[in-house]
Design an enzyme around this catalytic site. Structure first.
Site, PDB file in Angstrom:
ATOM      1  N   CYS A 282       0.632  -1.275   0.083  1.00 12.74           N
ATOM      2  CA  CYS A 282      -0.069   0.118  -0.113  1.00 12.74           C
ATOM      3  C   CYS A 282       1.084   1.331   0.104  1.00 12.74           C
ATOM      4  O   CYS A 282       1.611   1.563  -1.125  1.00 12.74           O
ATOM      5  CB  CYS A 282      -0.999  -0.061   1.161  1.00 12.74           C
ATOM      6  SG  CYS A 282      -2.564   1.117   1.008  1.00 12.74           S
TER       7      CYS A 282
ATOM      8  N   HIS B 157      -3.761  -5.026   0.429  1.00 12.28           N
ATOM      9  CA  HIS B 157      -3.337  -5.387   1.817  1.00 12.28           C
ATOM     10  C   HIS B 157      -3.426  -7.024   1.945  1.00 12.28           C
ATOM     11  O   HIS B 157      -4.309  -7.588   1.937  1.00 12.28           O
ATOM     12  CB  HIS B 157      -4.261  -4.690   2.873  1.00 12.28           C
ATOM     13  CG  HIS B 157      -3.735  -3.322   3.096  1.00 12.28           C
ATOM     14  ND1 HIS B 157      -2.767  -3.049   3.898  1.00 12.28           N
ATOM     15  CD2 HIS B 157      -4.373  -2.199   2.672  1.00 12.28           C
ATOM     16  CE1 HIS B 157      -2.945  -1.592   4.060  1.00 12.28           C
ATOM     17  NE2 HIS B 157      -3.584  -1.099   3.144  1.00 12.28           N
TER      18      HIS B 157
ATOM     19  N   GLU C  36      -2.089  -8.801   4.036  1.00  7.63           N
ATOM     20  CA  GLU C  36      -2.087  -9.481   5.412  1.00  7.63           C
ATOM     21  C   GLU C  36      -3.758  -9.607   5.890  1.00  7.63           C
ATOM     22  O   GLU C  36      -4.091  -9.991   7.009  1.00  7.63           O
ATOM     23  CB  GLU C  36      -1.493  -8.578   6.341  1.00  7.63           C
ATOM     24  CG  GLU C  36      -1.948  -7.002   6.565  1.00  7.63           C
ATOM     25  CD  GLU C  36      -1.687  -6.195   5.537  1.00  7.63           C
ATOM     26  OE1 GLU C  36      -2.143  -4.725   5.848  1.00  7.63           O
ATOM     27  OE2 GLU C  36      -1.341  -6.417   4.265  1.00  7.63           O
TER      28      GLU C  36
END
Length: 509
Positions: A79, A167, A169
């Site tokens: 990001c 993202h 994660e």
């Protein structure tokens, strides 16, 4: 030497999540502020740049020094990190036409690229940004796109440098862990040998070397962190560890005796201290939540200090500090504002003139439980819900009396035992009852009553940073409410708290 990934933090709310995902792949990683980068040695296999609340176009945007990293070792920007690697090396980042937030699907995937290995066409990813990469530098190649975001992922040709606009994660990126695995295993070459068993073996050896024949004292709380820390230390130094468990009069019903008994069965050398009178005496007439916490912290330090001085030649104080506490104290923006004190009891090391040993300060909460399992600690202890350090003091709104504590202990016991009996306990991260400083009208038999109100609280969470209220079955809540009102004299109304964190906290005080 333990190989590792370094994550440079730009203040993103998701940075800890990147670390957790990397560790789930059995690769060790550490988080460091972007402006306080550690010295790199041969153990560092790669670097990840986190997201950020800033825009790369902001005047005060964080700017890391990548002169010893980019092009010299594997590097992944996530990001903000991806935008920084474009914007600062000849590309262009502009405000998005519309804010790109939420789920998206990859329309193009370069499956020949190592980062996109085993990532399916139309894979769902999570976007959260107000800027977009409008133009890439010349030697950057797009390796994934969505319908609205052309540069969803890229690689710098001639380097092991990659950028992800989304993202990986976050749970909503369904193949995000695979993408991170492609980076840390295939690109960085990490061996995936960071396991609970390897942590125990390494930590016990390090503790033996560090502590030698010195004596160590540890404050046990009955919680997961201090229990696992105690067993690790006991494995390393045996009888040179003395544990102190203080009954502050604010524990759950029968907890002091039950926890002491379980520790004895584990072979730990534990001293139980009954300090109920001291704590309740000091809290008499005090209603302010922060004052309560400070009094409990001070009296704990005084009580612990007296007991610890009865042990000859103690050199070390052990604490169950875990990794989120460490990260918080060295975050990009400095320690965060005090939401509550007494998170870890401060003041002890200075007062007692002891060195500190923190065997769990590299672990997240879920990792502490896995290490506990590797150590053979019973599931009933490892699965215990977190319980606040100040205990029931911050679940009794207003002033504290022995009568109020006894009443709340009974209510709490019925609620927690009910969760266990109904098979709901393990589906809940934390639960408890609050005694409210109000009374309500009720009817019992033919009589009008004017008695106390209790609120029940049950939440799901991973680490306590955010939490959602649990949708407990109505028939369960009806039964528990009925039990409490019938069995606990002085209570005529039960309510259930349906607030999430944020904006509400888990505890009421």
């Amino acid at each position: 030497m333990q190989e590792k990934i370094i994550i440079l933090d730009f203040g993103s709310q998701y940075t800890q999540l990147i670390a957790r995902r990397v560790r789930e792949i059995n690769v060790y990683c550490e988080i460091h502020p972007f402006n306080n980068c550690p010295e790199f040695d041969d153990s560092v296999k790669g670097v990840i740049l986190s997201g950020s609340p800033y825009s790369v176009r902001d005047e005060d945007a964080p700017v890391p020094d990548l002169s010893e990293i980019k092009g010299k070792m594997p590097l992944l920007g996530v990001c903000y990190g991806a935008q920084f690697l474009s914007h600062n090396y000849g590309g262009e980042v502009l405000p998005s036409a519309t804010r790109e937030y939420g789920r998206a699907n990859l329309e193009f995937v370069d499956s020949e690229n190592v980062m996109m290995k085993e990532v399916s066409h139309h894979s769902q990813v999570w976007m959260s940004h107000g800027d977009t990469i409008a133009k890439l530098p010349e030697n950057y190649k797009i390796i994934a796109s969505t319908k609205d975001v052309k540069v969803a992922a890229y690689k710098i040709e001639g380097e092991t440098t990659f950028g992800l606009q989304f993202h990986p994660e976050v749970y909503h990126s369904t193949e995000g862990t695979q993408i991170l695995k492609n980076f840390v295993v295939d690109v960085c070459g990490c061996a995936q040998d960071w396991t609970p068993d390897s942590f125990v073996e390494t930590t016990v050896a390090e503790l033996k070397a560090k502590l030698g024949n010195d004596k160590v004292v540890l404050g046990l709380s009955g919680g997961v962190d201090s229990t696992v820390a105690g067993v690790l230390l006991h494995k390393a130094i045996g009888e040179n560890l003395t544990c102190i468990f203080v009954d502050n009069g604010l524990l759950r019903k029968n907890e002091f005796e039950a926890v002491l008994d379980s520790y004895k069965h584990m072979g730990l050398n534990v001293i139980g201290v009954d300090a109920k009178k001291e704590f309740l005496g000091e809290l008499d007439g005090v209603s302010d939540p922060e004052t309560k916490r400070k009094i409990i912290g001070r009296v704990f330090i005084e009580t612990f200090d007296v007991e610890a001085h009865k042990i000859q030649d103690v050199k070390w104080l052990a604490q169950g500090t875990i990794y989120p506490d460490v990260i918080e104290s060295v975050s990009v923006n400095g320690p965060s504002a005090t939401i509550k004190s007494h998170h870890n009891v401060g003041g002890l090391p200075e007062k007692m003139n002891l060195k500190i040993v923190e065997p769990l300060n590299l672990l997240f909460k879920d990792e502490v439980r896995r290490v506990g399992k590797a150590l053979g600690i019973d599931d009933s202890l490892l699965g215990r819900h977190p319980f606040p350090g100040p205990g029931l003091a911050i679940r009794i709104l207003g002033d504290i009396t022995a009568e109020k504590v006894a009443l709340l202990q009974e209510v709490d016991y019925i609620f927690i035992q009910g969760l266990k009996d109904s098979g709901l306990y393990d589906q809940v991260w934390q639960a408890g009852a609050m005694l409210l400083p109000i009374q309500s009208v009720g009817v019992m038999g033919d009589e009008r009553t004017y008695e106390r109100v209790v609120a029940l609280r049950a939440v799901t969470s991973t680490d306590g940073m955010t939490a959602d209220w649990v949708h407990l079955p109505y028939d369960f809540l009806a039964r528990i409410s009925n039990d409490i009102i019938n069995k606990v004299k002085g209570v005529n109304r039960v309510v259930y708290d349906i607030s999430s964190k944020p904006p509400a906290t888990i505890e009421w005080e």
